[in-house]
Write a protein that holds these residues in place. Sequence first.
Motif, PDB file in Angstrom:
ATOM      1  N   GLU A   1       0.861  -1.175   0.000  1.00  0.00           N
ATOM      2  CA  GLU A   1       0.000   0.000   0.000  1.00  0.00           C
ATOM      3  C   GLU A   1       0.902   1.230   0.000  1.00  0.00           C
ATOM      4  N   VAL A   2       0.588   2.197  -0.857  1.00  0.00           N
ATOM      5  CA  VAL A   2       1.398   3.413  -0.927  1.00  0.00           C
ATOM      6  C   VAL A   2       0.966   4.365   0.184  1.00  0.00           C
ATOM      7  N   LEU A   3       1.906   4.716   1.063  1.00  0.00           N
ATOM      8  CA  LEU A   3       1.607   5.557   2.221  1.00  0.00           C
ATOM      9  C   LEU A   3       1.810   7.038   1.932  1.00  0.00           C
ATOM     10  N   SER A   4       2.875   7.370   1.236  1.00  0.00           N
ATOM     11  CA  SER A   4       3.197   8.780   0.990  1.00  0.00           C
ATOM     12  C   SER A   4       4.134   8.873  -0.199  1.00  0.00           C
ATOM     13  N   GLN A   5       4.271  10.093  -0.714  1.00  0.00           N
ATOM     14  CA  GLN A   5       5.153  10.335  -1.839  1.00  0.00           C
ATOM     15  C   GLN A   5       5.830  11.682  -1.695  1.00  0.00           C
ATOM     16  N   GLU A   6       6.998  11.791  -2.281  1.00  0.00           N
ATOM     17  CA  GLU A   6       7.673  13.074  -2.396  1.00  0.00           C
ATOM     18  C   GLU A   6       8.339  13.143  -3.761  1.00  0.00           C
ATOM     19  N   ARG A   7       8.620  14.357  -4.167  1.00  0.00           N
ATOM     20  CA  ARG A   7       9.253  14.559  -5.460  1.00  0.00           C
ATOM     21  C   ARG A   7      10.751  14.692  -5.280  1.00  0.00           C
ATOM     22  N   GLY A   8      11.494  14.011  -6.092  1.00  0.00           N
ATOM     23  CA  GLY A   8      12.937  14.124  -6.087  1.00  0.00           C
ATOM     24  C   GLY A   8      13.432  14.459  -7.474  1.00  0.00           C
ATOM     25  N   GLU A   9      14.733  14.517  -7.623  1.00  0.00           N
ATOM     26  CA  GLU A   9      15.341  14.799  -8.925  1.00  0.00           C
ATOM     27  C   GLU A   9      16.603  13.973  -9.085  1.00  0.00           C
ATOM     28  N   LEU A  10      16.874  13.589 -10.313  1.00  0.00           N
ATOM     29  CA  LEU A  10      18.135  12.941 -10.621  1.00  0.00           C
ATOM     30  C   LEU A  10      19.255  13.971 -10.603  1.00  0.00           C
ATOM     31  N   ASP A  11      20.415  13.529 -10.179  1.00  0.00           N
ATOM     32  CA  ASP A  11      21.580  14.390 -10.301  1.00  0.00           C
ATOM     33  C   ASP A  11      21.836  14.659 -11.780  1.00  0.00           C
ATOM     34  N   ALA A  12      22.120  15.898 -12.117  1.00  0.00           N
ATOM     35  CA  ALA A  12      22.358  16.269 -13.514  1.00  0.00           C
ATOM     36  C   ALA A  12      23.536  17.219 -13.587  1.00  0.00           C
ATOM     37  N   PRO A  13      24.304  17.163 -14.690  1.00  0.00           N
ATOM     38  CA  PRO A  13      25.425  18.098 -14.859  1.00  0.00           C
ATOM     39  C   PRO A  13      24.918  19.537 -14.909  1.00  0.00           C
ATOM     40  N   GLU A  14      25.794  20.448 -14.604  1.00  0.00           N
ATOM     41  CA  GLU A  14      25.425  21.858 -14.638  1.00  0.00           C
ATOM     42  C   GLU A  14      24.919  22.240 -16.033  1.00  0.00           C
ATOM     43  N   GLY A  15      23.799  22.960 -16.064  1.00  0.00           N
ATOM     44  CA  GLY A  15      23.222  23.377 -17.323  1.00  0.00           C
ATOM     45  C   GLY A  15      22.262  22.388 -17.934  1.00  0.00           C
ATOM     46  N   VAL A  16      22.130  21.196 -17.334  1.00  0.00           N
ATOM     47  CA  VAL A  16      21.205  20.175 -17.835  1.00  0.00           C
ATOM     48  C   VAL A  16      19.978  20.147 -16.932  1.00  0.00           C
ATOM     49  N   LEU A  17      18.808  20.161 -17.551  1.00  0.00           N
ATOM     50  CA  LEU A  17      17.568  20.164 -16.786  1.00  0.00           C
ATOM     51  C   LEU A  17      17.444  18.876 -15.981  1.00  0.00           C
ATOM     52  N   ALA A  18      17.198  18.988 -14.686  1.00  0.00           N
ATOM     53  CA  ALA A  18      17.069  17.810 -13.827  1.00  0.00           C
ATOM     54  C   ALA A  18      15.783  17.057 -14.148  1.00  0.00           C
ATOM     55  N   THR A  19      15.851  15.735 -14.122  1.00  0.00           N
ATOM     56  CA  THR A  19      14.692  14.900 -14.391  1.00  0.00           C
ATOM     57  C   THR A  19      13.986  14.557 -13.091  1.00  0.00           C
TER      58      THR A  19
ATOM     59  N   LEU B   1      11.763  12.735 -10.169  1.00  0.00           N
ATOM     60  CA  LEU B   1      11.490  11.392  -9.665  1.00  0.00           C
ATOM     61  C   LEU B   1      10.282  11.451  -8.744  1.00  0.00           C
ATOM     62  N   THR B   2       9.532  10.360  -8.689  1.00  0.00           N
ATOM     63  CA  THR B   2       8.532  10.173  -7.639  1.00  0.00           C
ATOM     64  C   THR B   2       9.072   9.124  -6.684  1.00  0.00           C
ATOM     65  N   ILE B   3       9.180   9.498  -5.419  1.00  0.00           N
ATOM     66  CA  ILE B   3       9.741   8.610  -4.398  1.00  0.00           C
ATOM     67  C   ILE B   3       8.601   8.244  -3.456  1.00  0.00           C
ATOM     68  N   SER B   4       8.172   6.984  -3.514  1.00  0.00           N
ATOM     69  CA  SER B   4       7.022   6.511  -2.744  1.00  0.00           C
ATOM     70  C   SER B   4       7.472   5.680  -1.549  1.00  0.00           C
ATOM     71  N   THR B   5       6.851   5.938  -0.414  1.00  0.00           N
ATOM     72  CA  THR B   5       7.004   5.067   0.749  1.00  0.00           C
ATOM     73  C   THR B   5       5.824   4.111   0.769  1.00  0.00           C
ATOM     74  N   VAL B   6       6.115   2.816   0.796  1.00  0.00           N
ATOM     75  CA  VAL B   6       5.061   1.801   0.740  1.00  0.00           C
ATOM     76  C   VAL B   6       5.179   0.869   1.940  1.00  0.00           C
ATOM     77  N   ARG B   7       4.052   0.318   2.361  1.00  0.00           N
ATOM     78  CA  ARG B   7       4.044  -0.684   3.431  1.00  0.00           C
ATOM     79  C   ARG B   7       3.816  -2.057   2.817  1.00  0.00           C
ATOM     80  N   VAL B   8       4.630  -3.032   3.217  1.00  0.00           N
ATOM     81  CA  VAL B   8       4.518  -4.393   2.698  1.00  0.00           C
ATOM     82  C   VAL B   8       3.315  -5.085   3.351  1.00  0.00           C
ATOM     83  N   LEU B   9       2.402  -5.569   2.509  1.00  0.00           N
ATOM     84  CA  LEU B   9       1.218  -6.280   2.987  1.00  0.00           C
ATOM     85  C   LEU B   9       1.422  -7.789   2.963  1.00  0.00           C
ATOM     86  N   GLU B  10       1.990  -8.286   1.876  1.00  0.00           N
ATOM     87  CA  GLU B  10       2.290  -9.707   1.714  1.00  0.00           C
ATOM     88  C   GLU B  10       3.563  -9.820   0.891  1.00  0.00           C
TER      89      GLU B  10
END
Length: 200
Positions: free
Chosen positions: A62-80, A82-91
């Motif tokens: 089950e997805v509990l929460s999410q935050e937005r992240g970014e990939l590391d990128a060289p200077e001058g390159v637009l960062a891509t 990420l969606t970083i989800s915290t999930v709880r294991v059910l089975e």
Amino acid sequence: MKRMNTFRSAFAVVAIGAAVSLAGCASPEEPAVVRGVDGSRHEIYDSVDGLVQDSSAVVTVEVLSQERGELDAPEGVLATPLTISTVRVLELAEPDELAETLPGGESTVAVGDELVVRQLGDAEMESTPAPIMEIGGSYLLFLTPTGLPGEAADEFYVTGAVAGLFEPSSSGRGGETGYTSLSHDGDDLPSDITLGDIGS
């Protein structure tokens, strides 16, 4: 049976395989906005066994929460994004073939654990390599370690970006929840599967 080395390929998709599309022409006053991101996959899967062998954990969550992240990128390159989800294991499933192709072997995961799962892109984008999970949603996930340094080493990618992502279906067998693949990348995977089908 086709399968990908997801430790290598998932990292390539996230770290260097992203093709970013932008909205309009950016100006210094109005930075470019990432509207979509695509990733390259080296192989497709033609069986659940291949997914199992390339995954260090197979879990329903089950997805509990999410935050937005970014990939590391060289200077001058637009960062891509990420969606970083915290999930709880059910089975969880523990088939004999789990993590056969991964140098690090199986991940230590238990019911009730909270895991962090990284996906390329975010829900506001027009295109992403895989559907972004939703808060409160339940999923069947095949997971592989990120292979990243620091705290991110304990986090996960979905095996094959989208191949290892399944959502609940309207069917099931023997009282078990059925799940259907969200992949439209050419993977030849069952339209309906239960945790029991994978093994324990």
